[in-house]
Design an enzyme around this catalytic site. Structure first.
Site, short mmCIF file in Angstrom:
data_model
loop_
_atom_site.label_atom_id
_atom_site.label_comp_id
_atom_site.label_asym_id
_atom_site.label_seq_id
_atom_site.Cartn_x
_atom_site.Cartn_y
_atom_site.Cartn_z
N CYS A 66 -13.21 -69.63 39.96
CA CYS A 66 -13.07 -71.04 39.58
C CYS A 66 -11.93 -71.20 38.56
O CYS A 66 -11.12 -72.12 38.65
CB CYS A 66 -14.37 -71.57 38.99
SG CYS A 66 -15.77 -71.43 40.11
N CYS B 122 -16.85 -69.41 36.98
CA CYS B 122 -16.66 -68.01 37.36
C CYS B 122 -15.17 -67.67 37.39
O CYS B 122 -14.32 -68.57 37.33
CB CYS B 122 -17.30 -67.76 38.72
SG CYS B 122 -16.52 -68.69 40.06
#
Length: 79
Positions: free
Chosen positions: A13, A10
């Site tokens: 991340c 994501c």
């Protein structure tokens, strides 16, 4: 030094991976930075919310992207 970043890929991340890479380079460290994207491995590490950051086998933070100063402190704690 082994640093693991836990998350499915994501934006948070990716932001954590970028920040960790920048801090490691700024500190001049030789670190093995690994991305862990498999859900079962993330859960086994104790990460309940992503992203997560582990330094030398110790889970430092999860569920948020820490600032660079925090990342640096986490790394220095495990040197």
């Amino acid at each position: 030094m082994e640093i693991k970043i836990f998350g499915p890929g994501c934006p948070k991340c990716k932001a954590l991976h970028k920040a960790v890479t920048e801090v490691v380079n700024e500190m001049g460290l030789n670190a093995d930075i690994k991305k862990v994207e498999k859900l079962d491995e993330i859960m086994q590490a104790g990460v309940m919310l992503t992203p997560g950051l582990m330094v030398n086998g110790k889970l430092k933070v999860f569920g948020k992207v820490p600032g660079k100063e925090d990342i640096k402190r986490y790394i220095e704690e495990e040197k």
